[in-house]
Design a protein around this motif. Structure first.
Motif, short mmCIF file in Angstrom:
data_model
loop_
_atom_site.label_atom_id
_atom_site.label_comp_id
_atom_site.label_asym_id
_atom_site.label_seq_id
_atom_site.Cartn_x
_atom_site.Cartn_y
_atom_site.Cartn_z
N ARG A 1 -12.66 -10.90 7.80
CA ARG A 1 -11.98 -11.52 8.94
C ARG A 1 -10.96 -12.54 8.44
O ARG A 1 -11.21 -13.28 7.49
CB ARG A 1 -13.03 -12.23 9.83
N HIS A 2 -9.80 -12.58 9.10
CA HIS A 2 -8.68 -13.46 8.74
C HIS A 2 -8.06 -13.09 7.39
O HIS A 2 -7.36 -13.91 6.79
CB HIS A 2 -9.09 -14.93 8.75
N ARG A 3 -8.30 -11.85 6.95
CA ARG A 3 -7.53 -11.28 5.84
C ARG A 3 -6.79 -10.08 6.40
O ARG A 3 -7.29 -9.36 7.27
CB ARG A 3 -8.45 -10.87 4.68
N ALA A 4 -5.57 -9.86 5.91
CA ALA A 4 -4.69 -8.86 6.51
C ALA A 4 -5.31 -7.47 6.55
O ALA A 4 -5.27 -6.79 7.58
CB ALA A 4 -3.36 -8.83 5.76
N ASN A 5 -5.93 -7.03 5.45
CA ASN A 5 -6.47 -5.68 5.39
C ASN A 5 -7.62 -5.49 6.37
O ASN A 5 -7.67 -4.51 7.12
CB ASN A 5 -6.94 -5.36 3.97
N GLY A 6 -8.55 -6.45 6.39
CA GLY A 6 -9.70 -6.35 7.29
C GLY A 6 -9.28 -6.35 8.75
O GLY A 6 -9.75 -5.53 9.55
N ASP A 7 -8.37 -7.26 9.10
CA ASP A 7 -7.93 -7.35 10.50
C ASP A 7 -7.09 -6.13 10.91
O ASP A 7 -7.19 -5.65 12.04
CB ASP A 7 -7.12 -8.63 10.71
N ALA A 8 -6.25 -5.63 9.99
CA ALA A 8 -5.42 -4.46 10.30
C ALA A 8 -6.28 -3.22 10.51
O ALA A 8 -6.05 -2.44 11.44
CB ALA A 8 -4.40 -4.22 9.19
N MET A 9 -7.30 -3.02 9.65
CA MET A 9 -8.17 -1.85 9.79
C MET A 9 -8.97 -1.93 11.10
O MET A 9 -9.17 -0.92 11.79
CB MET A 9 -9.10 -1.73 8.59
N ALA A 10 -9.42 -3.13 11.47
CA ALA A 10 -10.13 -3.30 12.74
C ALA A 10 -9.20 -2.99 13.91
O ALA A 10 -9.62 -2.39 14.91
CB ALA A 10 -10.67 -4.73 12.86
N THR A 11 -7.93 -3.36 13.77
CA THR A 11 -6.94 -3.07 14.82
C THR A 11 -6.69 -1.57 14.92
O THR A 11 -6.50 -1.05 16.03
CB THR A 11 -5.62 -3.83 14.55
N VAL A 12 -6.69 -0.86 13.80
CA VAL A 12 -6.56 0.61 13.81
C VAL A 12 -7.68 1.23 14.65
O VAL A 12 -7.45 2.07 15.53
CB VAL A 12 -6.61 1.19 12.37
N LYS A 13 -8.92 0.79 14.39
CA LYS A 13 -10.08 1.35 15.10
C LYS A 13 -10.05 0.97 16.59
O LYS A 13 -10.39 1.79 17.45
CB LYS A 13 -11.37 0.86 14.44
N LEU A 14 -9.62 -0.25 16.87
CA LEU A 14 -9.50 -0.68 18.26
C LEU A 14 -8.42 0.13 18.97
O LEU A 14 -8.63 0.60 20.10
CB LEU A 14 -9.15 -2.18 18.32
N GLN B 1 0.03 3.29 8.58
CA GLN B 1 0.79 4.24 9.37
C GLN B 1 -0.21 5.19 10.03
O GLN B 1 -1.09 5.74 9.36
CB GLN B 1 1.77 5.02 8.49
N PHE B 2 -0.10 5.36 11.34
CA PHE B 2 -1.13 6.05 12.11
C PHE B 2 -0.46 7.03 13.07
O PHE B 2 0.46 6.65 13.80
CB PHE B 2 -1.94 5.00 12.89
N ASP B 3 -0.90 8.29 13.07
CA ASP B 3 -0.25 9.30 13.90
C ASP B 3 -0.94 9.51 15.26
O ASP B 3 -0.63 10.44 16.00
CB ASP B 3 -0.15 10.64 13.16
N GLY B 4 -1.89 8.63 15.56
CA GLY B 4 -2.64 8.76 16.80
C GLY B 4 -4.00 9.37 16.58
O GLY B 4 -4.87 9.33 17.46
N HIS B 5 -4.19 9.94 15.38
CA HIS B 5 -5.48 10.56 15.04
C HIS B 5 -6.04 10.03 13.72
O HIS B 5 -7.23 9.76 13.59
CB HIS B 5 -5.33 12.09 14.96
N ARG B 6 -5.14 9.89 12.74
CA ARG B 6 -5.60 9.44 11.43
C ARG B 6 -4.52 8.61 10.73
O ARG B 6 -3.35 8.65 11.12
CB ARG B 6 -5.98 10.65 10.56
N VAL B 7 -4.94 7.88 9.72
CA VAL B 7 -4.01 7.08 8.91
C VAL B 7 -3.27 8.01 7.96
O VAL B 7 -3.89 8.80 7.23
CB VAL B 7 -4.78 6.00 8.12
N THR B 8 -1.94 7.95 7.96
CA THR B 8 -1.13 8.83 7.12
C THR B 8 -0.50 8.11 5.92
O THR B 8 -0.03 8.75 4.99
CB THR B 8 -0.01 9.48 7.96
N ASP B 9 -0.48 6.80 5.96
CA ASP B 9 0.07 6.02 4.83
C ASP B 9 -0.40 4.58 4.99
O ASP B 9 -0.82 4.16 6.08
CB ASP B 9 1.61 6.07 4.86
N GLN B 10 -0.37 3.82 3.92
CA GLN B 10 -0.79 2.42 4.02
C GLN B 10 -0.08 1.56 2.97
O GLN B 10 0.33 2.06 1.91
CB GLN B 10 -2.30 2.29 3.85
N PHE B 11 0.06 0.30 3.30
CA PHE B 11 0.64 -0.67 2.37
C PHE B 11 -0.08 -2.00 2.55
O PHE B 11 -0.12 -2.54 3.66
CB PHE B 11 2.14 -0.85 2.63
#
Length: 454
Positions: free
Chosen positions: A143-156, A26-36
């Protein structure tokens, strides 16, 4: 608020995949506020190529929670959020499918970082998550694991938000499932369709196929059928009972499959497509002086053509471009009717084959280069095109100039090994129409990857 996610699945038939791993930030546009983040027991077999790709196997998932056990948490963390994913149509579809199995309607607005990247960071070599993040200097682990790809998408996504200062593009790119004015029975059909490239089949109440089509966006095309006011659209709206589809990813695969299925099923509303789909062809002959001449003529099944065209005009248009590309003579390509030199020779752009000034040997080399480029007679090669998702490619096998069929692959070694490649291919009939479709597609898509086989 955004819910940035990545999902790994079992692979397999469309809409029969199961989730093996999910990560949501969960991302507010600046930082991650929650995660699952969680592995998920899909309660179905994982395709071998997926195991190789992700490293996730059935043993790892034996004691993982089933989807219904994590569904509530997914609803909570995504509520009032815009879903963000790299190729969001895939992740969103998978989530909707899983919730539908539970009898729960899951609807969210969505954003795709592939599409956003193409708008905000144009001219990149590739928009796959791995290559794009590497090019932008974004770290990507697992790469090709949900957490790694999701975190990279957050930064992108954070980088994309910074580039779009006024947030105009991001707002415009948000996809909302809009209410339709289409009749309820037709609307329920549309809801089940993807916005992907593929072939679709329209059935009547007796289970007969009444129309077969292909589209780069199946859902959008069916909506056009259901809202059209011409005679054929109105008849389809009156008779349709259900619509099925097959995703191909590749437009070439969709064109080939559409042609084959129309021939096999002969739907009542495809009559215009039952006829041969090309009228003219490019032929070559050698004149008395030894020069290879080219000409556009009516298609003749008894003659060996170089390539084919829907109309004479499109054939001539192709030849004009070919004359420039290969520095050919207008007279010897039938574009300039004269007994002397052609126009291009007058302006010093033709080397004089039209008046026997250039040797036939030199001139014919360039003509043969054109023939080699646009004709796959006697060739052994593979055409590589898009697959059904970002990790997949579609391969079209041609052996000794004969089209054998197409199939999908995920790993490059699968196409480098001819035996494995043949096992991936679904056989298809080789005929004049398939040859025309392939050649036309090759002419229109210059960036296709072609691999010649030994």
């Amino acid at each position: 608020m955004y819910a940035i996610l990545d999902i790994e699945t079992t692979g397999g038939k469309y809409n029969e995949e199961g989730i093996t791993e999910i990560a949501i930030y969960q991302f507010d546009g600046h930082r991650v506020t929650d995660q699952f983040i969680s592995l998920v027991n899909p309660e179905r077999e994982i395709q071998p190529f997926v195991v190789n790709l992700t490293g996730i196997n059935s043993k790892m998932l034996k004691n993982a929670p089933k989807f219904y056990e994590v569904a509530k948490r997914i609803v909570e963390i995504t509520e009032d959020c815009i879903l963000v994913a790299h190729n969001s149509s895939f992740d969103y579809r998978i989530l909707k499918t899983e919730f539908k199995r539970l009898g729960f309607p899951f609807k969210r607005k969505s954003l795709c970082t592939v599409e956003l990247s193409q708008q905000l960071i144009p001219n990149m070599e590739s928009y796959s998550l791995g290559k794009l993040t590497r090019a932008l200097g974004i770290p990507l682990s697992d790469r090709h694991r949900a957490n790694g790809d999701a975190m990279a998408t957050v930064k992108l996504f954070k980088m994309l938000l910074n580039k779009d200062l006024d947030k105009i593009i991001v707002k415009d790119a948000i996809k909302v499932e809009q209410k339709s004015k289409i009749a309820p029975n037709l609307n329920s059909i549309i809801e089940k369709l993807p916005s992907d490239t593929g072939v679709y089949y329209i059935y009547n109440v007796d289970g007969d196929i009444i129309y077969i089509g292909k589209s780069k966006n199946i859902r959008k095309r069916i909506i056009q059928h259901f809202t059209g006011t011409n005679s054929k659209s109105k008849k389809i709206q009156k008779l349709v009972s259900t619509v099925t589809y097959e995703r191909t990813g590749s437009e070439l695969a969709a064109l080939l499959k559409e042609s084959a299925e129309i021939k096999a099923n002969k739907p009542i509303f495809n009559r215009s497509l039952k006829r041969t789909i090309f009228t003219h062809a490019l032929y070559s002959f050698t004149d008395k002086n030894g020069y290879i001449n080219l000409k556009i003529d009516k298609s003749d099944s008894q003659e060996q053509s170089i390539t084919t065209f829907n109309t004479k005009a499109s054939g001539r248009q192709f030849l004009f471009k070919a004359v420039d590309e290969f520095n050919l003579c207008q007279k010897l390509t039938g574009l300039y009717d004269t007994r002397t030199s052609c126009f291009k020779h007058e302006v010093k752009e033709c080397q004089g084959a039209c008046i026997n000034k250039e040797s036939a040997e030199l001139y014919n080399k360039r003509v043969n280069a054109l023939i080699e480029k646009y004709n796959y007679v006697n060739k052994d090669m593979v055409i590589i095109d898009k697959g059904r998702d970002i990790h997949e490619k579609c391969a079209f096998l041609i052996e000794n100039g004969t089209f054998k069929g197409f199939g999908f692959f995920d790993l490059n070694h699968q196409i480098n090994n001819k035996a494995i490649l043949k096992s991936l291919i679904t056989p298809m009939e080789n005929n004049r129409d398939t040859k025309h479709i392939i050649q036309s597609y090759l002419r229109r898509n210059k960036r296709l990857k072609l691999i010649e086989l030994n």
